[in-house]
Design a protein around this motif. Sequence first.
Motif, PDB file in Angstrom:
ATOM      1  N   GLN A   1       0.639  -1.448   0.133  1.00 36.11           N
ATOM      2  CA  GLN A   1       0.040  -0.231   0.393  1.00 36.11           C
ATOM      3  C   GLN A   1       1.020   1.856  -0.090  1.00 36.11           C
ATOM      4  N   LYS A   2       2.132   1.665   0.427  1.00 32.83           N
ATOM      5  CA  LYS A   2       2.380   2.391   1.074  1.00 32.83           C
ATOM      6  C   LYS A   2       3.513   3.121  -0.788  1.00 32.83           C
ATOM      7  N   LYS A   3       4.119   1.401  -0.795  1.00 32.04           N
ATOM      8  CA  LYS A   3       4.904   2.191  -2.245  1.00 32.04           C
ATOM      9  C   LYS A   3       4.089   2.189  -3.412  1.00 32.04           C
ATOM     10  N   LEU A   4       2.245   1.666  -3.554  1.00 35.33           N
ATOM     11  CA  LEU A   4       1.245   2.241  -4.408  1.00 35.33           C
ATOM     12  C   LEU A   4       1.733   3.178  -4.498  1.00 35.33           C
ATOM     13  N   GLU A   5       1.555   3.906  -3.543  1.00 39.29           N
ATOM     14  CA  GLU A   5       0.912   5.358  -2.930  1.00 39.29           C
ATOM     15  C   GLU A   5       2.236   6.837  -3.358  1.00 39.29           C
ATOM     16  N   ARG A   6       3.294   5.779  -2.945  1.00 37.92           N
ATOM     17  CA  ARG A   6       4.700   7.037  -3.392  1.00 37.92           C
ATOM     18  C   ARG A   6       5.179   7.205  -4.603  1.00 37.92           C
ATOM     19  N   TYR A   7       5.222   5.717  -5.484  1.00 38.76           N
ATOM     20  CA  TYR A   7       5.495   5.206  -6.799  1.00 38.76           C
ATOM     21  C   TYR A   7       4.068   4.576  -7.294  1.00 38.76           C
ATOM     22  N   GLY A   8       2.945   4.311  -7.478  1.00 35.57           N
ATOM     23  CA  GLY A   8       2.173   4.280  -7.953  1.00 35.57           C
ATOM     24  C   GLY A   8       2.177   4.756  -9.268  1.00 35.57           C
ATOM     25  N   ARG A   9       1.854   6.064  -9.097  1.00 30.51           N
ATOM     26  CA  ARG A   9       1.688   7.023 -10.429  1.00 30.51           C
ATOM     27  C   ARG A   9       2.805   6.797 -11.479  1.00 30.51           C
ATOM     28  N   ASP A  10       3.941   7.081 -10.920  1.00 29.54           N
ATOM     29  CA  ASP A  10       5.549   6.834 -12.067  1.00 29.54           C
ATOM     30  C   ASP A  10       5.293   6.002 -12.519  1.00 29.54           C
ATOM     31  N   PHE A  11       5.320   4.852 -12.095  1.00 30.88           N
ATOM     32  CA  PHE A  11       5.135   3.190 -12.550  1.00 30.88           C
ATOM     33  C   PHE A  11       3.673   3.395 -14.506  1.00 30.88           C
ATOM     34  N   LEU A  12       2.583   3.663 -13.261  1.00 30.14           N
ATOM     35  CA  LEU A  12       1.529   3.377 -14.212  1.00 30.14           C
ATOM     36  C   LEU A  12       1.624   4.206 -15.602  1.00 30.14           C
ATOM     37  N   ALA A  13       2.171   5.853 -15.319  1.00 27.80           N
ATOM     38  CA  ALA A  13       2.196   6.677 -16.112  1.00 27.80           C
ATOM     39  C   ALA A  13       2.263   5.643 -17.462  1.00 27.80           C
ATOM     40  N   ALA A  14       3.934   5.572 -17.036  1.00 27.90           N
ATOM     41  CA  ALA A  14       5.349   4.836 -18.147  1.00 27.90           C
ATOM     42  C   ALA A  14       4.613   3.999 -18.674  1.00 27.90           C
ATOM     43  N   ILE A  15       3.540   2.629 -18.031  1.00 29.91           N
ATOM     44  CA  ILE A  15       2.977   1.625 -18.920  1.00 29.91           C
ATOM     45  C   ILE A  15       2.152   2.209 -19.282  1.00 29.91           C
ATOM     46  N   GLU A  16       1.183   3.345 -19.602  1.00 29.31           N
ATOM     47  CA  GLU A  16       0.242   3.558 -20.447  1.00 29.31           C
ATOM     48  C   GLU A  16       0.967   3.998 -21.836  1.00 29.31           C
ATOM     49  N   ASP A  17       1.877   5.127 -21.470  1.00 31.36           N
ATOM     50  CA  ASP A  17       2.799   5.743 -22.579  1.00 31.36           C
ATOM     51  C   ASP A  17       3.077   4.408 -23.363  1.00 31.36           C
ATOM     52  N   TYR A  18       3.761   3.625 -22.962  1.00 31.88           N
ATOM     53  CA  TYR A  18       4.238   3.021 -23.583  1.00 31.88           C
ATOM     54  C   TYR A  18       3.283   1.617 -24.510  1.00 31.88           C
ATOM     55  N   LEU A  19       2.328   1.425 -23.949  1.00 32.20           N
ATOM     56  CA  LEU A  19       1.264   1.605 -24.464  1.00 32.20           C
ATOM     57  C   LEU A  19       0.492   1.894 -25.118  1.00 32.20           C
ATOM     58  N   ASP A  20       0.517   3.579 -25.312  1.00 30.02           N
ATOM     59  CA  ASP A  20      -0.506   4.247 -26.132  1.00 30.02           C
ATOM     60  C   ASP A  20       0.604   4.456 -27.485  1.00 30.02           C
ATOM     61  N   ALA A  21       2.024   4.233 -26.957  1.00 27.56           N
ATOM     62  CA  ALA A  21       2.776   4.819 -27.863  1.00 27.56           C
ATOM     63  C   ALA A  21       2.859   3.011 -29.078  1.00 27.56           C
ATOM     64  N   ASP A  22       2.535   2.349 -28.394  1.00 27.72           N
ATOM     65  CA  ASP A  22       2.407   1.051 -29.007  1.00 27.72           C
ATOM     66  C   ASP A  22       1.711   0.859 -29.916  1.00 27.72           C
ATOM     67  N   ASN A  23       0.762   1.276 -29.499  1.00 25.21           N
ATOM     68  CA  ASN A  23      -0.666   1.422 -30.024  1.00 25.21           C
ATOM     69  C   ASN A  23      -1.070   2.212 -31.318  1.00 25.21           C
ATOM     70  N   GLU A  24      -0.293   3.411 -31.568  1.00 28.46           N
ATOM     71  CA  GLU A  24       0.479   4.514 -32.403  1.00 28.46           C
ATOM     72  C   GLU A  24       0.707   3.936 -33.900  1.00 28.46           C
ATOM     73  N   HIS A  25       2.322   3.219 -33.119  1.00 32.46           N
ATOM     74  CA  HIS A  25       3.019   2.118 -33.726  1.00 32.46           C
ATOM     75  C   HIS A  25       2.103   1.633 -35.271  1.00 32.46           C
ATOM     76  N   GLN A  26       1.402   0.743 -34.043  1.00 32.67           N
ATOM     77  CA  GLN A  26       0.564  -0.070 -34.937  1.00 32.67           C
ATOM     78  C   GLN A  26      -0.651   0.085 -35.914  1.00 32.67           C
ATOM     79  N   LEU A  27      -1.239   1.401 -35.323  1.00 35.47           N
ATOM     80  CA  LEU A  27      -1.831   2.062 -36.519  1.00 35.47           C
ATOM     81  C   LEU A  27      -1.279   2.551 -37.647  1.00 35.47           C
ATOM     82  N   VAL A  28      -0.502   3.379 -37.372  1.00 34.96           N
ATOM     83  CA  VAL A  28       0.717   3.471 -38.746  1.00 34.96           C
ATOM     84  C   VAL A  28       0.692   2.864 -39.940  1.00 34.96           C
ATOM     85  N   PRO A  29      -0.023   3.279 -40.915  1.00 32.37           N
ATOM     86  CA  PRO A  29      -0.360   2.358 -42.044  1.00 32.37           C
ATOM     87  C   PRO A  29       1.017   2.038 -42.569  1.00 32.37           C
TER      88      PRO A  29
END
Length: 624
Positions: free
Chosen positions: A596-624
């Motif tokens: 719980q404590k580490k989620l509160e301290r670091y969770g936002r940064d790691f979730l953002a990194a994963i979401e950015d990576y997935l968004d970039a990957d999806n954009e890459h797949q959409l490029v014709p």
Amino acid sequence: MSSSQALFIHDSASSSQSLTSATELSELLAEVFGYQQFRDGQQAVMDAALQGRDSLVLMPTGGGKSLCYQLPAIAQTGLTLVISPLLSLMQDQVDALNTMGIAAAALHSGLAPEQSLQVLRQLQQGQLKLLYVSPERALQTSFIERLSSLSVGLLAVDEAHCISQWGHDFRPEYGQLGQLRQVLPNTPVMALTATADAATQHDIQQRLALQQPLVHRSSFDRPNIRYLVEEKYKPVKQLRDYVRKQRGAAGIVYCGSRKKVEELAERLQQDGVRAAAYHAGLPHELKETTLRNFVRDDVDVVVATVAFGMGINKPNVRFVVHFDVPRSIEAYYQETGRAGRDGIAAEAVLFYEQSDAAWIRRMIEEHDNEERRRVEVQKFNAMQAMAESQTCRRLVLLNYFNEYRHEPCGNCDICIDPPKQYDGSVDAQKALSCVYRVGQQFGIHHVIDVLRGSRSQRLQELKHDQLSTFAIGKEQSHEYWLSVIRQLIHRGLLIQNIQRHAALQLTEEARPVLRGEQTLMLAQPRINLVANKARVTDRGDYDKVLFRRLRQVRKSIADEEQVPPFVVFNDTSLVEMAQQLPTSASALLAITGVGQKKLERYGRDFLAAIEDYLDADNEHQLVP
């Protein structure tokens, strides 16, 4: 603040009651440490501590020893006093505990006077749950007097093998820790170590005056470590080639001399490797900088003598290389155990040649203390036997620690490139019979002399030339019989009694072989070792690109907070993130090591990194 979080800081709310039920311990385990279940033996050890019972805990490096006293510390009233051998280890553990919201501190010589006073004030006011001290500090008269006025719920002695004269790292101050029992007669003692043979275990119990302790022995097996032995032919080139293949992974290279340490570190640096040297002759500040840079992932490879020893608190070491053969299996096991503490694949490589062994043997023989010399010779004999073994390396290690197994591991050089097998039943019967005929009172070389029909004066004086087993193995060389007998030791049919000058003695496992009731397949003795080329080719099925990005996020946070990266999350947590791709707080909380404590301290940064990576990957797949 939740009810369990209130326990982290020793206030009036936490003083009223101790948590002892299995359910409450499990809840704390998940909420604070981020683990969903206990490892083998942990809960039984914790229950013993909470019930006021002494314990001796043998768990391999990375097996979860620290948790055995850390979780009871926050689940009960009073202070948990931890005796620890190294300042760096203390501080790393304190940093990790503080990150999880647990009130912990260390008293050591590296603190400024005002910092020491602050810790002592916290201690006197009952604000600490765990206090780490060195054995030297614990034995100071002023500290002992202070202890007598405190409520100490548990005394934990880490690296307890240091207590024993039979251990490979005997320290006199450790041997005096039994004095604390007189000051804390009603406080349970927990002794913890990764390596201790039967003699060392007995010594630990006696010197700490453990009263009817729970003795827990976890498996010594570290299945994620691949054990490799290579014959030295061009050792410097072999090392450089090996390190290059690791592609920036963290590793330790152990050498037998300071000069060799500096030379190898320089050669690796010339190859572009982020390497550093470490030995006792270097300035203290330089050693501290090297250790700090290694733990914080700013140095990849440390080339060191055994001075770079206990307390290296770095879970993501991927390889340990022994450039020279260690002096004992205990030392080898401790040092190789610094690899793969996070449970991910790792390697332990030993470069071996018999001339190195002969040099070490000469050094041991020069020891002034006769009893110490005898013990070291016997321990080195076992280490040399392991290096020259034709049997699965893991079986040799486990059987040395009395954990008898028969199935090869499939993850060592012998299993990967197995020697030819033959029906060794007759050879085994000859050797076992000879051990029995000499009264189970003599060592390997004497038994071989009898088997080969030696006419030495000693054999004739003992009338061993008149035994029925005399000269029944004369057609084979000394080296041949040495291989056979070592295999019988490694397979658990013979033991070497260290307290009786390494005399060979039969075990129950030998009985059916002696009687001809069981066939025994042995490895055809290899008189000359063959260089091994086996390598690990893959380290998991996770997204490697995302893993590297998550490591960068972790490093950035760690540098900002001035703590080692593993204090934020270890590699196991990052690997799971790269596998499971959590995108919500609840999903991240299900990742191993996310409390719980580490989620509160670091969770936002790691979730953002994963979401950015997935968004970039999806954009890459959409490029014709």
